[in-house]
Design a protein around this motif. Sequence first.
Motif, short mmCIF file in Angstrom:
data_model
loop_
_atom_site.label_atom_id
_atom_site.label_comp_id
_atom_site.label_asym_id
_atom_site.label_seq_id
_atom_site.Cartn_x
_atom_site.Cartn_y
_atom_site.Cartn_z
N GLY A 82 19.53 7.97 -6.01
CA GLY A 82 19.13 8.95 -7.02
C GLY A 82 18.13 8.39 -8.00
N THR A 83 17.30 7.47 -7.52
CA THR A 83 16.37 6.75 -8.40
C THR A 83 15.35 7.67 -9.06
OG1 THR A 83 16.60 4.81 -6.96
CG2 THR A 83 14.77 4.81 -8.51
N LEU A 84 14.89 8.67 -8.32
CA LEU A 84 13.83 9.53 -8.86
C LEU A 84 14.34 10.41 -9.99
CD1 LEU A 84 11.95 10.59 -5.61
CD2 LEU A 84 11.52 8.67 -7.13
N ASP A 85 15.63 10.76 -9.95
CA ASP A 85 16.20 11.54 -11.04
C ASP A 85 16.50 10.68 -12.26
OD1 ASP A 85 16.12 13.93 -9.62
OD2 ASP A 85 18.04 13.50 -8.64
N GLU A 86 16.80 9.41 -12.01
CA GLU A 86 17.10 8.50 -13.12
C GLU A 86 15.83 8.02 -13.80
OE1 GLU A 86 19.41 4.23 -13.95
OE2 GLU A 86 19.38 5.13 -11.94
N PHE A 87 14.81 7.74 -13.00
CA PHE A 87 13.54 7.25 -13.55
C PHE A 87 12.48 8.34 -13.32
CE2 PHE A 87 16.01 3.59 -12.05
CZ PHE A 87 16.16 2.89 -13.24
N VAL A 88 12.41 9.26 -14.27
CA VAL A 88 11.70 10.53 -14.06
C VAL A 88 10.18 10.38 -13.96
CG1 VAL A 88 13.51 11.89 -15.14
CG2 VAL A 88 11.67 10.95 -16.56
N TYR A 89 9.62 9.27 -14.42
CA TYR A 89 8.17 9.12 -14.37
C TYR A 89 7.67 8.56 -13.03
CZ TYR A 89 8.28 9.82 -19.46
OH TYR A 89 8.46 10.33 -20.72
N LEU A 90 8.60 8.17 -12.14
CA LEU A 90 8.18 7.61 -10.86
C LEU A 90 7.37 8.61 -10.05
CD1 LEU A 90 11.20 5.48 -9.59
CD2 LEU A 90 8.96 4.68 -10.36
N LEU A 136 0.82 -1.22 0.00
CA LEU A 136 0.00 0.00 0.00
C LEU A 136 0.85 1.27 0.00
CD1 LEU A 136 -2.79 -0.93 2.60
CD2 LEU A 136 -3.10 -0.59 0.15
N SER A 137 2.14 1.14 0.31
CA SER A 137 2.96 2.33 0.58
C SER A 137 4.09 2.55 -0.41
CB SER A 137 3.53 2.23 2.01
OG SER A 137 2.50 2.14 2.96
N PHE A 138 4.08 1.87 -1.55
CA PHE A 138 5.10 2.13 -2.57
C PHE A 138 5.06 3.59 -3.00
CE2 PHE A 138 5.75 -2.44 -3.28
CZ PHE A 138 7.10 -2.45 -3.61
N ASP A 139 3.86 4.08 -3.26
CA ASP A 139 3.72 5.47 -3.69
C ASP A 139 4.13 6.43 -2.58
OD1 ASP A 139 1.61 4.53 -2.22
OD2 ASP A 139 0.04 5.28 -3.55
N ASN A 140 3.84 6.05 -1.34
CA ASN A 140 4.25 6.87 -0.19
C ASN A 140 5.76 7.02 -0.15
OD1 ASN A 140 4.25 8.26 2.20
ND2 ASN A 140 3.77 6.52 3.48
N ALA A 141 6.48 5.93 -0.40
CA ALA A 141 7.95 5.96 -0.37
C ALA A 141 8.50 6.90 -1.44
CB ALA A 141 8.50 4.55 -0.55
N VAL A 142 7.90 6.88 -2.63
CA VAL A 142 8.36 7.74 -3.72
C VAL A 142 8.16 9.21 -3.38
CG1 VAL A 142 8.01 8.38 -6.13
CG2 VAL A 142 7.98 5.97 -5.48
N VAL A 143 6.98 9.54 -2.87
CA VAL A 143 6.69 10.94 -2.51
C VAL A 143 7.60 11.38 -1.36
CG1 VAL A 143 4.94 12.50 -1.58
CG2 VAL A 143 4.31 10.82 -3.31
N PHE A 166 7.76 3.06 -13.76
CA PHE A 166 9.15 2.60 -13.78
C PHE A 166 9.53 2.06 -15.16
CE2 PHE A 166 12.17 -0.98 -13.11
CZ PHE A 166 13.25 -0.24 -12.64
N LEU A 167 8.66 1.23 -15.73
CA LEU A 167 8.92 0.67 -17.06
C LEU A 167 8.94 1.76 -18.13
CD1 LEU A 167 6.74 -2.58 -16.89
CD2 LEU A 167 9.23 -2.39 -16.66
#
Length: 373
Positions: free
Chosen positions: A302-310, A42-49, A350-351
């Motif tokens: 630095g995942t969010l900068d590498e995968f910009v659509y996350l 339930l919290s994958f999106d929470n982690a990204v934000v 991610f994809l």
Amino acid sequence: MFVKTFGWSMVITVAALILAFIYGGPSAVVLCAILGVLEISLSFDNAVVNARILEKMSDFWQKIFLTVGILIAVLGMRILFPLLIVGVTAKLNPIEAIDLALQKGDIHTPGSYAYLLHDAHPQIAAFGGIFLLMLFLDFMFEDRDIRWLTFLEKPLALIGKLNGASLVVGLVGLVIAAQFAGDKQGQVLISGILGMVTYFLVTGLGALFEVDDEDDDGEIDPEEVATKAEKIAHPKGGAGKAIGRAAFLLFLYLEVIDASFSFDGVIGAFAITSDPIIIALGLGLIGAIFVRSLTVYLVRQGTLDEFVYLDHGAHWAIGALSVILLITIGTEINEVVTGLIGVVFILAAFLSSIRRNKRLTGRENLKEVHVSN
């Protein structure tokens, strides 16, 4: 990096499962593991934000989020929050609420701890649903250089140019949801408005504190306030790290977001077990701490900068969760559906990011070939 970041979470998970076994045997271990997986899904999106905001905070405040923040997440949201809701609903003092919780009453038994918490679900869903909806709308209503679902995000950005667009949409959504609340319409409306006020308060206070200069006439420029509020709500760009009051307000913002994400998990847990000890071990010691580790991993890699659509995928998952919470005011929805929607959006984003990176790499290679020729 992976072992260093998730190692302590794995140790705590093993400890939680051992405690569950000592407390209730093999069945308690299974329930604890199920709740942990539920919370993480339930919290994958929470982690990204959280990661997007956390990367803008100084090392000191990142550590505060990972220490004090965990205590708030585990003790506050997974233990004290349900006790508070039941205590207020049933007019019980803290000792009576704890005693009722330890009785492990069934969710369908009137007067039980699980029953009272489930009965308060419409108000909880209204508060959390509206808060998350405002978060989603403010992200989508902003005009961005990078878009993921362009056919949806482009018209949403156009709508966002209207003054107060998110406020209007949020209020309309709350009114519609309240129509399905039966005799709790008034309570749902009040809870939803409080969720909206909380969102604007947390994001707006930061802007007010950050305004150091006044206009020549001694008045604060409201446009400057709004701009800085948006920067606090959606920090991006720049190499500086937030410190002092700005970092403290970001910390508060993170905790409110985490609390809003926790509502569905806490309520849904009682459909699996009404034992508060197992819920605390599963949702708190396993789920909440793993989500914190995932947040740190995203920041350090630095995942969010590498995968910009996350970022986009996470906010679409937030939007879906907010709508689901508002729908559950009048209709029950299986928690599995809630969890899978978030995972699907994150995985799809991610994809899409991977495909984008490959496409950009291919273009760079072609340019190099043309230059060499």
